[in-house]
Design a protein around this motif. Structure first.
Motif, short mmCIF file in Angstrom:
data_model
loop_
_atom_site.label_atom_id
_atom_site.label_comp_id
_atom_site.label_asym_id
_atom_site.label_seq_id
_atom_site.Cartn_x
_atom_site.Cartn_y
_atom_site.Cartn_z
N LEU A 167 38.59 61.44 42.97
CA LEU A 167 39.89 60.42 42.61
C LEU A 167 39.62 60.58 41.44
CD1 LEU A 167 40.92 57.92 45.96
CD2 LEU A 167 42.05 60.45 45.07
N GLU A 168 41.13 60.17 40.96
CA GLU A 168 40.61 59.41 39.87
C GLU A 168 41.94 58.51 39.13
OE1 GLU A 168 41.08 63.12 35.79
OE2 GLU A 168 41.64 64.23 38.00
N PHE A 169 41.17 57.56 38.28
CA PHE A 169 41.83 56.03 38.93
C PHE A 169 42.82 55.56 37.80
CE2 PHE A 169 38.50 55.94 42.14
CZ PHE A 169 39.00 55.68 43.33
N VAL A 212 44.06 45.85 39.01
CA VAL A 212 42.47 46.43 39.08
C VAL A 212 42.05 48.04 38.67
CG1 VAL A 212 40.23 45.64 39.96
CG2 VAL A 212 41.58 44.14 40.79
N LEU A 213 42.38 48.26 39.22
CA LEU A 213 42.22 50.12 39.03
C LEU A 213 42.89 50.96 37.54
CD1 LEU A 213 43.27 51.23 42.09
CD2 LEU A 213 40.75 51.48 41.14
N PRO A 225 33.54 32.78 44.89
CA PRO A 225 32.64 33.87 44.88
C PRO A 225 32.42 34.96 45.61
CG PRO A 225 31.27 31.80 44.53
CD PRO A 225 32.00 31.41 45.35
N VAL A 226 32.67 34.68 46.77
CA VAL A 226 32.66 35.60 48.70
C VAL A 226 34.02 36.50 48.59
CG1 VAL A 226 32.48 35.91 50.59
CG2 VAL A 226 31.44 34.22 49.30
N LYS A 227 35.13 35.16 47.74
CA LYS A 227 36.16 36.27 48.23
C LYS A 227 37.18 36.25 46.94
CE LYS A 227 39.28 33.38 49.84
NZ LYS A 227 40.30 32.14 50.03
N ASN A 228 36.51 36.28 45.52
CA ASN A 228 36.07 37.19 44.09
C ASN A 228 36.34 38.57 44.31
OD1 ASN A 228 37.40 38.09 42.38
ND2 ASN A 228 37.20 36.56 40.32
N THR A 229 36.55 39.64 44.71
CA THR A 229 36.31 40.37 44.52
C THR A 229 36.48 41.77 43.87
OG1 THR A 229 37.75 42.16 45.78
CG2 THR A 229 36.13 41.23 47.15
N THR A 230 37.29 41.31 42.55
CA THR A 230 37.50 42.14 41.01
C THR A 230 36.17 42.50 40.31
OG1 THR A 230 39.42 40.46 41.17
CG2 THR A 230 38.76 41.65 39.17
N GLU A 231 35.45 41.66 41.15
CA GLU A 231 33.84 42.17 39.89
C GLU A 231 33.59 43.19 40.18
OE1 GLU A 231 29.88 40.02 38.64
OE2 GLU A 231 31.75 38.55 37.67
N LYS A 232 33.87 43.09 41.57
CA LYS A 232 32.63 44.59 42.63
C LYS A 232 33.22 45.60 42.62
CE LYS A 232 30.68 41.77 46.55
NZ LYS A 232 30.21 41.29 47.81
N ILE A 233 35.15 45.48 42.37
CA ILE A 233 35.54 46.83 41.80
C ILE A 233 35.32 47.09 40.30
CG2 ILE A 233 37.97 47.82 41.56
CD1 ILE A 233 38.36 45.40 44.13
N THR A 234 35.80 46.63 39.78
CA THR A 234 35.07 46.67 38.01
C THR A 234 33.96 47.08 38.25
OG1 THR A 234 36.42 45.03 37.58
CG2 THR A 234 35.28 45.73 35.83
N GLU A 276 30.95 52.42 37.36
CA GLU A 276 29.83 53.83 37.54
C GLU A 276 30.19 54.98 38.46
OE1 GLU A 276 28.04 52.17 40.88
OE2 GLU A 276 27.74 50.49 40.22
N ILE A 277 31.63 55.07 38.29
CA ILE A 277 32.62 56.49 38.10
C ILE A 277 32.82 56.69 37.10
CG2 ILE A 277 33.86 57.58 39.13
CD1 ILE A 277 34.49 55.11 41.02
N ALA A 278 33.10 56.06 35.68
CA ALA A 278 32.78 56.59 34.55
C ALA A 278 31.81 56.92 33.60
CB ALA A 278 33.76 55.31 33.45
N GLU A 279 30.88 55.95 34.23
CA GLU A 279 29.67 56.85 33.70
C GLU A 279 29.26 58.56 33.77
OE1 GLU A 279 24.78 54.69 33.69
OE2 GLU A 279 26.54 53.46 33.57
N GLU A 280 29.35 58.38 35.15
CA GLU A 280 28.80 59.65 36.08
C GLU A 280 29.39 60.70 35.49
OE1 GLU A 280 26.52 60.50 38.42
OE2 GLU A 280 26.03 58.85 37.99
N ASP A 281 31.63 60.57 35.66
CA ASP A 281 31.57 61.54 35.04
C ASP A 281 31.57 61.02 33.12
OD1 ASP A 281 33.83 61.71 36.99
OD2 ASP A 281 35.29 60.05 36.36
N HIS A 282 31.60 60.56 32.19
CA HIS A 282 30.96 61.24 31.39
C HIS A 282 29.14 61.54 31.16
CE1 HIS A 282 33.99 57.54 29.69
NE2 HIS A 282 33.11 58.42 28.45
N LYS A 283 28.31 61.38 32.11
CA LYS A 283 27.05 62.57 32.58
C LYS A 283 27.89 63.41 32.53
CE LYS A 283 23.59 58.79 33.85
NZ LYS A 283 23.00 58.13 34.60
N LYS A 284 28.34 63.67 33.63
CA LYS A 284 28.64 64.98 33.45
C LYS A 284 29.36 66.01 32.74
CE LYS A 284 29.75 64.63 38.71
NZ LYS A 284 30.62 64.23 39.84
N GLN A 285 30.55 65.33 31.85
CA GLN A 285 31.08 66.04 30.45
C GLN A 285 29.30 66.05 29.58
OE1 GLN A 285 34.35 63.95 29.72
NE2 GLN A 285 35.19 64.30 32.16
#
Length: 398
Positions: free
Chosen positions: A209-211, A235-236, A372-381, A386-395
């Motif tokens: 998936l590409e967000f 968020v995405l 802090p438990v209810k707010n998941t924005t930080e976890k999603i970010t 992490e996904i963006a970093e992996e993509d950069h490594k692959k490229q």
């Protein structure tokens, strides 16, 4: 203990105890195991582990029995004392697989039956527990949250009943309309969303998936799901579209006005992966109609994310739509009963909520802020980074 230590290691409200309604044992035992592991890991590093009675236990579950007379009338008996405890009652009111006998005939448990059992548990604990908390992942009667004529106002009445019974905290997930909590302004009402768990399940099941706005879009299947879709898309950093239901208000079928058509508002979905996000699937007809509408507009793939998969009319329609390519994956949480045949479907993906629920209980037991438990924005970010970093490594950029 110094003041700083007491802030870092807050004392629980009271010893933790958990009771589950019939049919909720899988959920309760998974949550219990998570809390047991979490607290056992504190041995030697946390003062509470050795000084607070009942802080570390092999289990926090108290057995409850739900016998019924031949007429179908019921009662509740508890296997152990809950005096002075911080009691959490967990109940899935949608689990129709549990049965009981009425005059020799088999009846399936309904949400009404479960709510009566919940009140019986509270009655058995009243005057003994230090505090009573109720966790109803699927909020009882949540679809009947407002009055638009000569009709009952079931959800508000149920919440008032729980408040009158002395319940201190009511915890639910993705309530159909959380504003129903206005019926109990002096009782704590917390509504948690599974957005982060949906994202994790999507990434694990569909890693390509590409967000971004060129490749991805969030769809609200109706106006009631708009808030969920707006948050997810913001968020995405993705686009959002929405359908609204055009209904025939001149007739009522199965308790509701039939849908004439789904009208779409938003940018083009052509060539994009689309995620439909909603709070529940009941019969599924409306959701599948939205899937077909999106595919007819040229969407690349369609993914369904819904908190509660009720499937009140079975899975045949979903099997057919999957085989015809109208959707690729169907994701629901494990907060409600799911028929065994659903778990075997290749298109089905589970968003695990049990760790999240354990974290909620642990936080409330320590009387700490739930924000802090209810707010998941930080976890999603973080997971997107992490996904963006992996993509950069692959490229080869890193």
């Amino acid at each position: 203990m110094t003041t700083s230590e007491s802030i870092k290691q807050p004392v629980p409200v009271a010893p933790l105890k958990i009771i589950y309604l019939n049919g909720s044992q899988e959920m309760a035992k998974a949550v219990d195991n998570n809390i047991v592991k979490s607290r056992n890991s504190l041995k030697g590093s946390n003062i509470l582990a050795s000084t607070f009675p009942g802080y570390i236990e092999p289990t926090y579950i108290v057995g409850a029995n739900y016998p019924r007379y031949g007429t179908g009338e019921g009662l509740v008996t508890l296997d152990d004392s809950i005096r002075g405890s911080d009691l959490f009652i967990i109940g899935d009111v949608t689990n129709y697989s549990v049965t009981y006998k009425v005059c020799g005939r088999i009846n399936h448990m309904s949400p009404d039956n479960y709510f009566q059992d919940l009140k019986r548990v509270i009655s058995a604990a009243s005057g003994h527990a230090h505090r009573i908390n109720v966790i109803l992942p699927f909020l009882y009667e949540s679809r009947q949250h407002r009055r638009s004529g000569r009709e009952s106002l079931d959800c508000a009445i149920a919440l008032r009943e729980l408040a009158d019974y002395g319940v201190s905290n009511i915890i639910t997930f993705d309530a159909h309309d959380p504003r129903v909590s206005d019926a109990i302004p002096l009782v704590s009402f917390d509504n948690f969303m599974p957005t982060y768990q949906f994202l994790k399940a999507l990434i694990m099941s569909v890693p390509d998936l590409e967000f971004d706005k060129e490749h991805f879009m969030i769809i609200a299947p109706d106006e009631g799901a708009t808030d969920r879709a707006v948050y997810f898309s913001n968020v995405l950093g993705a686009d959002m579209g929405m359908f609204y239901k055009r209904r025939d208000y001149s007739k009522i079928v199965n308790g509701k006005n039939p849908i004439v058509a789904h009208e779409f508002l938003g940018d083009t979905v052509e060539g994009k992966d689309c995620v439909i996000i909603d709070d529940m699937i009941a019969s599924g007809g409306s959701m599948l109609d939205v899937c077909s509408q999106i595919k007819s507009r040229g969407a690349k793939r369609v993914f369904i994310c819904t908190t509660f998969g009720l499937f009140t009319e079975g899975l045949k329609k979903f099997d057919k739509f999957y085989e015809e390519g109208f959707f690729t994956k169907l994701i629901t949480t494990n907060l409600t009963y799911r028929p065994p045949e659903l778990l075997k479907r290749e298109y089905y993906v589970q968003a695990n909520m049990f760790n999240y629920m354990a974290n909620i209980i642990n936080t409330l037991n320590h009387d700490q802020s739930i924000v802090p438990v209810k707010n998941t924005t930080e976890k999603i970010t973080s997971i997107l980074a992490e996904i963006a970093e992996e993509d950069h490594k692959k490229q080869g950029f890193l």
